[in-house]
Design a protein around this motif. Sequence first.
Motif, mmCIF file in Angstrom:
data_model
loop_
_atom_site.group_PDB
_atom_site.id
_atom_site.type_symbol
_atom_site.label_atom_id
_atom_site.label_comp_id
_atom_site.label_asym_id
_atom_site.label_seq_id
_atom_site.Cartn_x
_atom_site.Cartn_y
_atom_site.Cartn_z
ATOM 1 N N ARG A 280 0.845 -1.206 0.000
ATOM 2 C CA ARG A 280 0.000 0.000 0.000
ATOM 3 C C ARG A 280 0.883 1.260 0.000
ATOM 4 N NH1 ARG A 280 -2.806 -3.093 4.001
ATOM 5 N NH2 ARG A 280 -2.387 -1.602 5.666
ATOM 6 N N TYR A 281 1.951 1.242 0.799
ATOM 7 C CA TYR A 281 2.889 2.381 0.781
ATOM 8 C C TYR A 281 3.463 2.567 -0.626
ATOM 9 C CZ TYR A 281 3.388 2.914 5.937
ATOM 10 O OH TYR A 281 3.200 3.161 7.261
ATOM 11 N N ALA A 282 3.925 1.454 -1.216
ATOM 12 C CA ALA A 282 4.598 1.542 -2.522
ATOM 13 C C ALA A 282 3.641 2.075 -3.585
ATOM 14 C CB ALA A 282 5.139 0.166 -2.927
ATOM 15 N N ALA A 283 2.389 1.592 -3.568
ATOM 16 C CA ALA A 283 1.415 2.043 -4.562
ATOM 17 C C ALA A 283 1.128 3.529 -4.387
ATOM 18 C CB ALA A 283 0.130 1.221 -4.436
ATOM 19 N N GLY A 284 1.055 3.978 -3.134
ATOM 20 C CA GLY A 284 0.700 5.373 -2.870
ATOM 21 C C GLY A 284 1.833 6.352 -3.108
ATOM 22 N N LEU A 285 3.071 5.860 -3.121
ATOM 23 C CA LEU A 285 4.227 6.767 -3.199
ATOM 24 C C LEU A 285 5.013 6.626 -4.499
ATOM 25 C CD1 LEU A 285 5.480 6.302 0.488
ATOM 26 C CD2 LEU A 285 4.345 8.331 -0.464
ATOM 27 N N ALA A 286 4.612 5.679 -5.349
ATOM 28 C CA ALA A 286 5.405 5.338 -6.537
ATOM 29 C C ALA A 286 5.701 6.556 -7.414
ATOM 30 C CB ALA A 286 4.693 4.267 -7.354
ATOM 31 N N ASP A 287 4.741 7.484 -7.533
ATOM 32 C CA ASP A 287 4.922 8.596 -8.475
ATOM 33 C C ASP A 287 5.433 9.872 -7.796
ATOM 34 O OD1 ASP A 287 2.617 8.952 -7.023
ATOM 35 O OD2 ASP A 287 1.533 9.940 -8.659
ATOM 36 N N VAL A 288 5.889 9.768 -6.554
ATOM 37 C CA VAL A 288 6.445 10.963 -5.896
ATOM 38 C C VAL A 288 7.934 11.036 -6.235
ATOM 39 C CG1 VAL A 288 6.777 12.171 -3.700
ATOM 40 C CG2 VAL A 288 4.780 10.680 -4.017
ATOM 41 N N PRO A 289 8.351 12.045 -7.016
ATOM 42 C CA PRO A 289 9.722 12.042 -7.569
ATOM 43 C C PRO A 289 10.812 12.024 -6.497
ATOM 44 C CG PRO A 289 8.388 13.815 -8.534
ATOM 45 C CD PRO A 289 7.564 13.211 -7.451
ATOM 46 N N ASP A 290 10.554 12.661 -5.362
ATOM 47 C CA ASP A 290 11.593 12.755 -4.338
ATOM 48 C C ASP A 290 11.683 11.527 -3.431
ATOM 49 O OD1 ASP A 290 12.996 15.036 -4.851
ATOM 50 O OD2 ASP A 290 11.716 16.335 -3.619
ATOM 51 N N VAL A 291 10.797 10.559 -3.630
ATOM 52 C CA VAL A 291 10.754 9.400 -2.731
ATOM 53 C C VAL A 291 11.224 8.149 -3.463
ATOM 54 C CG1 VAL A 291 9.230 7.866 -1.419
ATOM 55 C CG2 VAL A 291 8.887 10.348 -1.326
ATOM 56 N N SER A 292 12.227 7.447 -2.889
ATOM 57 C CA SER A 292 12.601 6.116 -3.389
ATOM 58 C C SER A 292 12.077 5.079 -2.416
ATOM 59 C CB SER A 292 14.109 5.965 -3.495
ATOM 60 O OG SER A 292 14.635 6.906 -4.388
#
Length: 391
Positions: A280-292
């Motif tokens: 759920r974290y990965a799906a929600g954050l996948a398109d945030v450029p500053d987050v790996s």
Amino acid sequence: MPASLDKTPLSATEAPATLSNQPIPILDLKRQYASLQSELEATVLDVMASGGYVLGPRVERFEQAVADYLGARHAIGVANGSDALFLALKALGIGPGDEVITTCMSYIATSEAIVRTGATPVFVDIEADTFNIDLSKLELAITSNTKALLPVHLFGQALDMDSLMALAQHHNLKVVEDCAQAIGATWNGKAVGTFGDAGCFSFFPTKNLGAAGDGGLITTNCPELNQTLRMIRVHGAKDRYDHVRDGINSRLDAIQAAILQVKLPYIDNYNQGRLAAAQRYAAGLADVPDVSCPTTKDGASHVFHQYTLRVPADKRDSLRDYLANQQIASMIYYPIPLHRQGTHKKFGYEAGSMPVAEQVAKEVLSLPMFPELTEDETSRVVQAIRAFFNR
Ligand SMILES: *Cc1c(COP(=O)(O)O)cnc(C)c1O
């Protein structure tokens, strides 16, 4: 799903609406306790009434259950995960003059165990995307004094143990796996802790399989190592009061073994709950450029002891403050790599000697992670991180 898991009070569907304003802790041990309360209390009282409190039949039963679960021939219960590492190295004959190669990114107990034997820790840099030791750099650290490798399955992701074992065999080195964060993780379908000469586990309450106090365990497929470990956890005694080698007191308590025996059948469910939260974290954050988001290697399974992001170093601490303001806990695992810890100064590693780990240490941020995290909670965390980067 085992019947008693139905008692979990805060599953995603049952979460009370008011949770939206509640603090989100990094870890909440009370939810798991509530889901198993009657079983846990009954087993603790049973041990109390039995009069047998240290080692004994309950510890033996738990050792067998863990060995069966992991697919190891032997399991030896000890007082904690730090002792498990120390005793495994000791039983393999590691001592002064020997070098043991390990990762520079782990909890201090990993390298401390090497120092405790009198051997010298030799650190190797990590891969930025998995946080695990960089196997392409490991071979360069091997010298004529190297006796053992101490790989760590960090944050719950299995290391590529086929490659590591091939290196170890080629150079005739012992292998002790630090599985403290990774019980149930597999490499190509085989459980961590069953590849090397010994696998070391911790049951500290915050670990994926947690006791109500300290506990640890060593796995091995080697009958002689099993015998040696059983002696050195009780002062090197072959029989009572017949001490044939140097040892220490490192025994697992019956109450901890009984508690762990209740929880062990649920470990795959718990790890599954962590994986679901991670997805759920990965799906929600996948398109945030500053987050790996953390990546999992082909062949590895990940049991998400921690869910650790990398964000730009200059924004990490303000993100952490921003989350804290919204009642969302986060942690930095680990702010100082092992080779730069004050206690290891004597080994002479300069700043800049492990460039990947030193950079990663400035970028990491671990999010709330435990099996009972609700969808409401993970989406609040995701929304807060997105809002921070959209400001
Ligand atoms: C927790 C931990 C240990 C030590 O386990 P204890 O039971 O706390 O002594 C060792 N290595 C790693 C990577 C750990 O996370």
